[in-house]
Motif scaffolding. Structure first.
Motif, mmCIF file in Angstrom:
data_model
loop_
_atom_site.group_PDB
_atom_site.id
_atom_site.type_symbol
_atom_site.label_atom_id
_atom_site.label_comp_id
_atom_site.label_asym_id
_atom_site.label_seq_id
_atom_site.Cartn_x
_atom_site.Cartn_y
_atom_site.Cartn_z
ATOM 1 N N TYR A 59 0.826 -1.206 0.000
ATOM 2 C CA TYR A 59 0.000 0.000 0.000
ATOM 3 C C TYR A 59 0.866 1.264 0.000
ATOM 4 O O TYR A 59 0.542 2.252 -0.664
ATOM 5 C CB TYR A 59 -0.921 0.010 1.225
ATOM 6 N N LEU A 62 2.151 1.980 -3.317
ATOM 7 C CA LEU A 62 1.088 2.492 -4.186
ATOM 8 C C LEU A 62 0.764 3.950 -3.895
ATOM 9 O O LEU A 62 -0.087 4.540 -4.555
ATOM 10 C CB LEU A 62 -0.183 1.639 -4.022
ATOM 11 N N PHE A 64 -0.179 5.291 -0.762
ATOM 12 C CA PHE A 64 -1.084 5.581 0.344
ATOM 13 C C PHE A 64 -0.310 6.094 1.554
ATOM 14 O O PHE A 64 0.797 5.631 1.846
ATOM 15 C CB PHE A 64 -1.867 4.323 0.744
ATOM 16 N N ARG A 85 -7.603 -5.985 -3.916
ATOM 17 C CA ARG A 85 -7.566 -4.531 -3.944
ATOM 18 C C ARG A 85 -6.212 -4.035 -4.440
ATOM 19 O O ARG A 85 -6.123 -3.115 -5.254
ATOM 20 C CB ARG A 85 -7.868 -3.981 -2.555
ATOM 21 N N GLN A 86 -5.160 -4.667 -3.956
ATOM 22 C CA GLN A 86 -3.815 -4.266 -4.369
ATOM 23 C C GLN A 86 -3.577 -4.549 -5.845
ATOM 24 O O GLN A 86 -2.981 -3.748 -6.557
ATOM 25 C CB GLN A 86 -2.773 -4.988 -3.501
ATOM 26 N N SER A 88 -5.815 -4.634 -8.199
ATOM 27 C CA SER A 88 -6.569 -3.645 -8.960
ATOM 28 C C SER A 88 -5.834 -2.304 -9.001
ATOM 29 O O SER A 88 -5.737 -1.654 -10.049
ATOM 30 C CB SER A 88 -7.959 -3.464 -8.346
ATOM 31 N N ALA A 89 -5.307 -1.898 -7.828
ATOM 32 C CA ALA A 89 -4.589 -0.620 -7.769
ATOM 33 C C ALA A 89 -3.330 -0.655 -8.615
ATOM 34 O O ALA A 89 -2.989 0.313 -9.311
ATOM 35 C CB ALA A 89 -4.244 -0.291 -6.319
ATOM 36 N N ASP A 92 -4.217 -0.429 -12.279
ATOM 37 C CA ASP A 92 -4.497 0.969 -12.634
ATOM 38 C C ASP A 92 -3.210 1.762 -12.777
ATOM 39 O O ASP A 92 -3.059 2.582 -13.685
ATOM 40 C CB ASP A 92 -5.387 1.618 -11.569
ATOM 41 N N ARG A 93 -2.272 1.514 -11.857
ATOM 42 C CA ARG A 93 -0.997 2.232 -11.901
ATOM 43 C C ARG A 93 -0.209 1.875 -13.167
ATOM 44 O O ARG A 93 0.430 2.737 -13.776
ATOM 45 C CB ARG A 93 -0.183 1.911 -10.648
#
Length: 257
Positions: A59, A62, A64, A85-86, A88-89, A92-93
């Motif tokens: 996180y 990413l 956060f 969740r990670q 997906s993030a 996106d990145r």
């Protein structure tokens, strides 16, 4: 690591790739607190602690903040949900970084070529045929006229033109060609005042955007419209007989002084 195995702060720092100081800070703020202690009172991390720490590290990478990470960890203790969740993030990145790389490549292409317009933008404005053969046209033009003032002037001007300026150039070219087609299809002679006026507008556009083009030079250029099959095709694709008509109109305009 087995379920009964524990790791010291130093071992965790080496395995996960964070500093001992960072681990101490995470402990102090309650983000990742070692579940056990040695007989000597040293911190010991269990497998569950290590999993939580790995989530924190992902996180943080990413982007956060620590408070956001703490909130995310408290929202759901399900490991699989955190991994989803990670993932997906990160996906996106990757998309953002891919777009960033594309933007950098575009900027590099502009800097390396010296032009303010990319190949994709050229293709959008002028079409595939022109763009695919641009390097050949450029090399041939430089070989023919590279030592002339006109070439140097044109090269200096065009390198600074933006996409919007090239779009304006294309609009003006299309307008002149449309006028020639209108006169040709209307039966207007190539040496008529109207046709010569269209030729003069074509010459003025060259002067305005590229280089100083006297009428005699314009006539020499127009001769290529019928002598060079590539130029001929460009005009004939617009209207049959247009190459000869434009050439004759330009020559007539040059003769009227």
């Amino acid at each position: 690591m087995t379920t009964t195995q524990t790791l010291t702060v130093g071992q965790v720092a080496e395995e996960v790739g964070v500093s001992v100081r960072t681990l101490h800070h995470y402990d102090e703020i309650g983000l990742v607190v070692p579940s056990e202690r040695s007989h000597a009172g040293y911190r010991l991390y269990t497998e569950a602690d290590l999993v939580r720490l790995q989530h924190v590290v992902v996180y943080r990478r990413l982007g956060f903040g620590l408070e956001e990470v703490a909130a995310l960890l408290e929202q759901d203790a399900d490991v699989l949900e955190h991994l989803r969740r990670q993932r997906s993030a990160i996906t996106d990145r990757i998309g953002e970084l891919t777009e960033l790389v594309r933007s950098i490549d575009t900027a590099m292409e502009r800097e390396m070529s010296g032009y303010q317009i990319t190949r994709e933008e050229q293709r959008e404005i002028f079409g595939d045929n022109f763009t695919d053969n641009f390097d050949d046209y450029q090399a041939e033009a430089e070989q023919r006229w590279g030592d002339t003032d006109a070439w140097k002037q044109s090269n200096q001007r065009t390198k600074s033109y933006t996409k919007e300026q090239w779009e304006q150039i294309k609009v003006e070219q299309d307008q002149v060609n449309a006028r020639f087609v209108e006169l040709l299809e209307g039966g207007e002679p190539a040496d008529s005042e109207a046709a010569m006026d269209a030729a003069e507008e074509a010459r003025q556009q060259i002067c305005r955007w590229f280089y100083d083009c006297p009428r005699g030079m314009h006539a020499s250029i127009a001769q290529m419209y019928v002598d060079d099959p590539r130029f001929t095709k460009t005009y004939e694709d617009i209207a049959k007989g247009l190459a000869q008509f434009v050439r004759d109109a330009v020559v007539a305009n040059a003769a009227r002084g």
